[in-house]
Motif scaffolding. Structure first.
Motif, short mmCIF file in Angstrom:
data_model
loop_
_atom_site.label_atom_id
_atom_site.label_comp_id
_atom_site.label_asym_id
_atom_site.label_seq_id
_atom_site.Cartn_x
_atom_site.Cartn_y
_atom_site.Cartn_z
N ARG A 1 -3.23 -1.55 9.71
CA ARG A 1 -3.77 -0.19 9.37
C ARG A 1 -5.05 -0.54 8.74
NH1 ARG A 1 -0.23 3.92 6.80
NH2 ARG A 1 1.76 4.93 8.70
N TRP A 2 -4.71 -1.86 8.09
CA TRP A 2 -5.46 -2.83 7.93
C TRP A 2 -7.34 -2.47 8.55
CZ3 TRP A 2 -4.32 -7.18 3.61
CH2 TRP A 2 -3.83 -5.93 2.47
N ASN A 3 -8.24 -2.07 8.10
CA ASN A 3 -9.39 -2.75 8.57
C ASN A 3 -10.27 -3.91 8.28
OD1 ASN A 3 -11.41 -3.11 6.29
ND2 ASN A 3 -11.51 -0.74 6.45
N ASN B 1 1.08 -2.97 4.95
CA ASN B 1 0.73 -2.30 6.61
C ASN B 1 -0.57 -2.93 7.09
OD1 ASN B 1 1.05 -1.72 9.68
ND2 ASN B 1 1.71 1.03 8.78
N ASP C 1 0.64 -1.34 0.20
CA ASP C 1 -0.18 0.52 -0.07
C ASP C 1 0.41 0.92 0.27
OD1 ASP C 1 -0.66 -0.85 3.11
OD2 ASP C 1 0.64 -0.77 2.59
#
Ligand code: DGJ
Length: 715
Positions: A597-599, A594, A566
């Motif tokens: 940071r991924w939901n 990362n 990303d």
């Protein structure tokens, strides 16, 4: 005509009674023979013909011009520099008495049938000096490829200086005009396809950087005047198995000859061949197909899977890996790696790789290279707790190293400032703040082997990313034996291969990746020792599709590692997760984003993509690749993979941008069984192989950076 047949290599005689040799692949043939002077003359390279007599006579096939003696009428298989000859020579030497001319004549031939592939060895001998040259022709019949290399042998008692030592010269059919396709680029933009009409004179592609290089790759494709496409047309193609300075010279003259010579670069290269010694060139493998660039690529891919790649893993599927480089860079520690590992395991990742920064004092790229002990500030209890933690999550552990390098700010450099390449009166130019270790030195090799053995013996490491982040400069070796100063280029590569061979032998459970700031070391030489290549530091998925098209001209999909990322500072694009995954699924799949940071939604989507990849992985990694559409010709790219038995196929389709409101296009598939029925997974549609290949399937995509995946199974 008397033939002695050894598998598909035939020693025979021409209609006029001259000795000839035929190398017959499944569909192609290569022929050469002896002219009346005892010179080895090329005769034919193209589709297989019916009888030995069809291949003609060795010797002049062209008009002789008054002012030339040899040029234009000779098509020597392995021309040496001597006599009256001005073509690119394969061999140039200086004898001890100062004579710099080689005159080679046929001495003998042997057909060896006890190896993996039948092999013809033609021995040429200099008319006056004790120099023998063995020309090896290995016939990979199933792959329709010929692997050539040469061995120079000094059978006298005075040294001989080798100054040009190419692996082979390939003659193309006479009196044709050709188009040359090559792969060039730079850091962050590797494998760009470039095409040019072969002009009179020479086209040279090369590396003088000490490594294969991102700027040019040792592969060529040539077709008749641009007439070949992915699916049609005559293509001659080849690749060098070498990871150091190389050159490929495409030469066309006004006599109607077009030739491709290649091997170790003669630039700053000499080799002292002492009495009784021999020198072996790297292999140059080449082939012919009448079925376009797609078939040419598949022949090379299959050869890599069947012959070149490490045998221990050639039939094993490569794991889905995670690497945190773009997230943490040098700031690795137990906590952040463990946190990333938890997320990666949750996605279904199988191999967790820790990149740069774990050793020495390495907080950025200015220090630490050469000091290969664990940084206790970052890993107070060593690497084992992290490895065990990763293993407890169900993943294997991998690690990054860059053994060919040293930073000035390191203990190693303080102890051994003479271990690098340098000229005493010149600066030691740094690039990425680092210097190159002299891998030709026995003590440097011993050092590298010792720390690598220790690292791999004391830790449960299953994967090593072997990086190499700069080109050579000031290639001096003040302690070199007299007359051997310029051998550093070749000795480095030999040292590298020796270390890889020994590590693989001692640690058969470990897989390796070749990385050189991305795709700077992608070639058939290193592929004998590594499972995959890191294709580019540029992780933008659209750029990657273009690079992959070029890469896949020569190299197998299985060996291409790219991560779903990303970090798009390269291009400022915002591709969807699906697009990124689909792109990375075109080879061996990695993830480098990362994940913290991924939901939850992104994690769920990624989990699904990885599960899908695991289902299609055997087809992608071990099947055959068909390039159906190219971003070089429009907004679409499509890569189709077909399983060996044609029972399954996977198509990954990408749209750059839709135009004028259109959202559909037809894609005609390839490589299927025409009479079989195939069902598209997730749909009711059943179509015959014939229909899928003649009519195709309609793909619907709309917008920017869109993609889809089709998986079809035979009923
Ligand atoms: C260059 C590589 O291509 C990257 O993936 C990363 O490993 C860095 N080196 C680390 O220094």
């Amino acid at each position: 005509m008397s033939d002695s047949i050894h598998s598909a290599i035939v020693a025979s005689t021409s209609p006029a009674g001259r000795p000839i040799w035929l190398l017959e692949g499944k569909r192609t043939a290569y022929a050469f023979g002896l002219d009346r002077f005892g010179c080895l003359q090329h005769m034919y390279w193209g589709p297989r013909l019916r009888a030995a007599s069809d291949y003609g006579e060795p010797g002049p096939a062209l008009e002789r011009f008054a002012h030339e003696r040899v040029e234009g009428v000779s098509q020597e298989e392995y021309p040496a520099w001597g006599d009256i000859k001005y073509l690119e020579p394969c061999l140039k030497v200086a004898f001890a008495d100062g004579v710099r001319s080689v005159v080679l004549r046929y001495a003998k031939a042997a057909i060896l049938t006890d190896g993996e592939a039948p092999e013809l060895v033609i021995t040429l001998a200099d008319e006056h000096y004790p120099l023998l040259v063995d020309l090896h022709y290995r016939l990979w019949r199933e792959h329709d490829l010929i692997e050539r290399f040469a061995v120079m042998r000094n059978t006298g008692d005075a040294p001989i200086r080798l100054e040009q030592t190419l692996s082979a010269l390939w003659h193309l059919p006479l009196d044709e005009t050709y188009r040359l396709r090559t792969l060039g680029g730079r850091w962050g933009g590797e494998f760009q396809i470039s095409e040019v009409s072969v002009p009179l004179g020479k086209q040279i592609i090369e590396s003088r950087r000490g490594i294969t290089s991102a700027h040019a790759n040792p592969w060529f494709g040539i077709d008749r005047n641009g007439s070949a496409s992915e699916t049609h047309g005559d293509v001659w193609f080849g690749a060098l198995a070498y990871s150091g300075n190389w050159k490929i010279v495409v030469e066309r003259n006004a006599y109607g000859q077009t030739m491709v010579a290649g091997g170790i670069h003669d630039f700053d290269h000499t080799w002292k061949l002492d009495a009784g010694e021999s020198f072996t060139t790297p292999s140059f493998v080449a082939g012919f197909t009448a079925e376009g660039y797609g078939d040419a690529s598949r022949l090379l891919h299959r050869y890599q899977l069947d012959v070149v790649m490490p045998r221990s893993t050639a039939s094993t599927l490569l794991p889905v890996l995670y690497n945190s480089w773009y997230v943490t860079e040098f700031d690795v520690n137990f906590e952040n790696q463990a946190a990333a590992a938890r997320k990666a395991a949750d996605l279904g990742v199988e191999l967790f790789v820790m990149d740069d920064g774990w050793f020495g004092v390495r907080d950025d790229d200015t220090s630490g290279l050469g000091d290969w002990s664990v940084d206790k500030r970052k890993f107070p209890a060593g690497l084992t707790p992290l490895i065990e933690y990763v293993n407890s999550l169900g993943m294997e552990f991998g690690i990054w190293v860059e053994p060919e390098m040293v930073n000035v700010q390191s203990d190693l450099y303080a102890r051994h400032p003479d271990w690098i390449y340098y000229f005493p009166t010149r600066p030691r130019s740094e690039s990425r703040n680092q210097l190159v270790l002299n891998f030709g030195r026995a003590d440097v090799q011993a050092f590298v082997l010792s720390f690598m053995h220790e690292l791999l013996s004391n830790h449960k490491i299953r994967f090593v990313k072997w990086d190499m982040n700069r080109s050579f400069s000031e290639p001096g070796y003040p302690d070199a034996e007299d007359g051997r100063e310029r051998e550093v280029w070749v000795r480095h590569v030999q040292g590298l291969y020796r270390i890889f061979a020994e590590l693989r032998e001692a640690h058969p459970e470990v897989m390796f990746e070749s990385c050189s700031s991305g795709g700077g070391r992608v070639d058939l030489g290193i592929l004998r020792y590594v499972e995959d290549f890191w294709m580019s530091d540029n992780v933008d998925p659209l750029d990657n599709l273009l690079m992959y098209e070029g890469y896949s001209m020569a190299y197998a999909p299985k060996a291409k590692m790219m991560w779903v990322n990303d970090a798009f500072h390269w291009t400022n694009r915002s591709p969807s997760l699906t697009f990124r995954f689909h792109q990375a699924m075109t080879g061996a799949l990695g993830v480098g984003a990362n994940l913290l940071r991924w939901n939850a939604e992104e994690m769920a989507e990624a989990r699904e993509h990885i599960a899908t990849y695991k289902r299609i992985r055997p087809i992608v990694q071990h099947g055959s690749l068909y390039r159906l559409a190219s971003l070089r010709q429009g907004d679409w790219a499509a890569f189709q993979y077909v399983s060996a038995d044609a029972t399954e196929t996977v198509v990954l389709v990408f749209l750059h941008a839709s135009r004028y409101g259109a959202s559909r296009r037809w894609l005609r598939l390839q490589g299927l069984a025409p009479d079989a029925q195939y069902r598209i997974e997730g749909a009711e549609t059943v179509l015959s192989g014939a229909a899928l290949m003649a009519r195709g399937v309609q793909i619907e995509l709309r917008g920017d950076l869109q993609s889809t995946l089709l998986h079809l199974k035979r009923l």
